[in-house]
Design an enzyme around this catalytic site. Structure first.
Site, PDB file in Angstrom:
ATOM      1  CB  THR A 130       7.864  52.183  33.171  1.00 20.37           C
ATOM      2  OG1 THR A 130       7.607  53.545  33.470  1.00 20.37           O
ATOM      3  CG2 THR A 130       8.902  52.096  32.080  1.00 20.37           C
ATOM      4  N   GLY A 133      17.509  44.163  36.197  1.00 19.76           N
ATOM      5  CA  GLY A 133      16.575  44.427  35.087  1.00 19.76           C
ATOM      6  C   GLY A 133      16.547  43.315  34.059  1.00 19.76           C
ATOM      7  CE  LYS A 171      17.716  46.802  41.467  1.00 21.81           C
ATOM      8  NZ  LYS A 171      18.150  47.929  40.625  1.00 21.81           N
ATOM      9  CG  ASP A 205      17.530  50.046  43.269  1.00 21.43           C
ATOM     10  OD1 ASP A 205      16.363  49.666  43.134  1.00 21.43           O
ATOM     11  OD2 ASP A 205      18.438  49.790  42.440  1.00 21.43           O
ATOM     12  CD  GLU A 258      16.719  36.394  35.903  1.00 15.01           C
ATOM     13  OE1 GLU A 258      16.766  35.170  35.984  1.00 15.01           O
ATOM     14  OE2 GLU A 258      17.615  37.146  36.332  1.00 15.01           O
ATOM     15  CD  GLU A 305      12.166  56.961  41.154  1.00 18.20           C
ATOM     16  OE1 GLU A 305      11.325  57.369  41.973  1.00 18.20           O
ATOM     17  OE2 GLU A 305      12.394  55.770  40.927  1.00 18.20           O
ATOM     18  CE  LYS A 350      13.727  48.078  43.069  1.00 15.18           C
ATOM     19  NZ  LYS A 350      13.558  48.658  41.756  1.00 15.18           N
TER      20      LYS A 350
HETATM   21  N1  HSE Z   1      16.116  52.649  40.087  1.00 18.53           N
HETATM   22  C1  HSE Z   1      16.784  51.488  39.584  1.00 18.53           C
HETATM   23  C2  HSE Z   1      18.084  51.889  38.933  1.00 18.53           C
HETATM   24  C3  HSE Z   1      16.017  50.702  38.586  1.00 18.53           C
HETATM   25  O1  HSE Z   1      18.401  53.066  38.824  1.00 18.53           O
HETATM   26  O2  HSE Z   1      18.797  50.978  38.532  1.00 18.53           O
HETATM   27  C4  HSE Z   1      15.059  49.757  39.176  1.00 18.53           C
HETATM   28  O3  HSE Z   1      15.649  48.872  40.058  1.00 18.53           O
END
Ligand code: HSE
Length: 420
Positions: free
Chosen positions: A13, A126, A197, A193, A121, A182, A97
């Site tokens: 993507t 995002g 970050k 995640d 960045e 997912e 990340k």
């Molecule tokens: N899976 C992440 C989210 C996007 O749902 O924000 C990529 O970091």
């Protein structure tokens, strides 16, 4: 003008978005693309199949390539690819990340020794410009606190639970059907995640190395529709918050759900949108929000990094764009933190329930700010909802242990931290 030569690792993507945005760029040219399967059908205008290879290391080592873009994610093989690219003199742009949070120090050290840059960045928020503003425009500030929504999937789920009064399980299923979550949602819903970050974001903000293993993370899987309703009634929304703040000499970094006052700008960041509030001196509070994921928003951040490097190409990398931290952060453990709490308790219909709860809270030096019980349920129990004043996490945990042993308490439904 000679175009800067780019190697692209990954054509999923984000990789496709990057390709589409750079294909007609007058300053940069993608000369090689590493993919898993060359024959996979791809509907990408201008894609020259002869540039595709399955040999990733040949791209990382290709002496004709000036900048390597890595958009495959995960630690392996991304770590080796980036290391090899730096060793062979390339600048690196990545959206990874997890890799940065786990192995950033080693990679940034190598980049520094090779006088190359790693820009990322796209790895945090995002399409939101957050890394470069912290490193450059805000570099004259002492950043004291970051409060952020850094995961779109969980923000989407919590928003839907709120607006549709739905359970976590049914909302997750719906999000998976729509492609917002997912098939294995663990990384998002368990807060990993966002943990990756905020680890990197706080390292650059505080200029101290944050140890990923010391960052507390708790996901959204235990949030109930009832909590959403109660939060609204008390003037709050529930969000998965990534928090980083200075507490004396220590640094407190964590990810967990929070009741956040409806007056806070992050309470209005909904669906897959991300938001970051930076509090610093002398700037005050700065709020940035935007698309936290997706093909083109993420590509926007990747190509921004690439084009900044293109402009810098003839000179040495600007030190301000490098990552360096002065020391290893002394981290505050979650047990040492101070918070307000929302607690939902399911209690038997005994005499003196409120007295028992009050006694346990008082004994643990916890003061009640709000207490609500709306009659009895059909099973002759009552849900008692409490919001406390600020108290120590370890006192709250000890109160929870005592509550669980108390005869009148059937169950602790929820324990969620609160911020105004
Ligand atoms: N899976 C992440 C989210 C996007 O749902 O924000 C990529 O970091």
């Amino acid at each position: 003008m000679t175009k800067i030569k780019i190697g692209l690792i990954g054509l999923g993507t984000v990789g496709s978005g990057v390709f589409k945005c750079l294909v007609n760029n007058p300053k940069a040219e993608i000369v090689q693309i590493a993919v898993k399967d060359i024959e996979k059908p791809r509907n990408i205008d201008g894609l020259d199949k002869t540039k595709l290879t399955t040999d990733v290391m040949s791209v990382a080592q290709n002496p004709d390539i000036d900048i390597l873009i890595e958009v495959i994610g995960g630690v392996n093989p991304a770590f080796d690819i980036i290391k090899t690219a730096l060793e062979s003199g390339k600048h690196v742009v990545t959206a990874n990340k997890e890799l940065l949070a786990k192995h950033g120090s080693e990679l940034f050290e190598l980049a520094k020794n090779k006088n190359r840059l790693i820009l990322y960045e796209a790895a945090i928020g995002g399409g939101i410009p957050i890394v470069m503003p912290i490193k450059t425009t805000l570099c004259g500030n002492k950043i004291n606190k970051i409060t952020a929504i850094l995961n779109g999937t969980t923000n989407y789920i919590l928003t839907k639970m709120d607006t549709e009064n739905a359970s976590y399980e049914e909302t997750l299923k719906e999000a998976q059907k729509l492609g917002y979550a997912e098939t294995d949602p663990t990384g998002d819903v368990e807060g990993l995640d966002a943990k990756y970050k905020i680890t990197t974001l706080s390292t650059i903000s505080f200029k101290e190395k944050i140890d990923l293993d010391k960052v507390y993370a708790e996901g959204i899987t235990k949030i109930q529709a009832e909590d959403m309703k109660n939060a609204n009634e008390f003037g709050y929304k529930i969000k998965l918050i990534a928090l980083a703040q200075r507490v004396g000499e220590k640094i407190d970094v964590r990810v967990h759900p929070m009741l956040i006052s409806k007056k806070h700008p992050l309470a209005n960041i909904n669906d897959v949108t991300n938001g970051v509030m930076i509090s610093g001196h002398p700037v005050g509070d700065v709020m940035l929000s935007g698309p936290g994921a997706g093909e083109f928003p993420t590509a926007s951040s990747v190509i921004g990094d690439v084009l900044s490097l293109v402009e810098e190409f003839d000179g040495n990398p600007l030190p301000i764009m490098q990552c360096h931290h002065e020391k290893i952060a002394q981290m505050l453990d979650i047990s040492e933190t101070k918070n307000k709490y929302y607690i939902s308790i399911n209690a038997k219909n005994n005499f003196g329930v409120i007295e028992s709860l009050g006694r346990i809270f008082a004994h643990n030096e916890i003061s009640i700010s709000i207490i609500l019980q709306k009659g009895l349920q059909s099973d002759n129990t009552a849900n008692v909802v409490v919001i406390t004043e600020e108290c120590f996490e370890n006192n709250m945990q000890s109160a929870i242990c005592e509550l669980e042993k108390e005869d009148c308490v059937k169950r602790i439904n929820s324990l969620i931290r609160v911020t105004d």
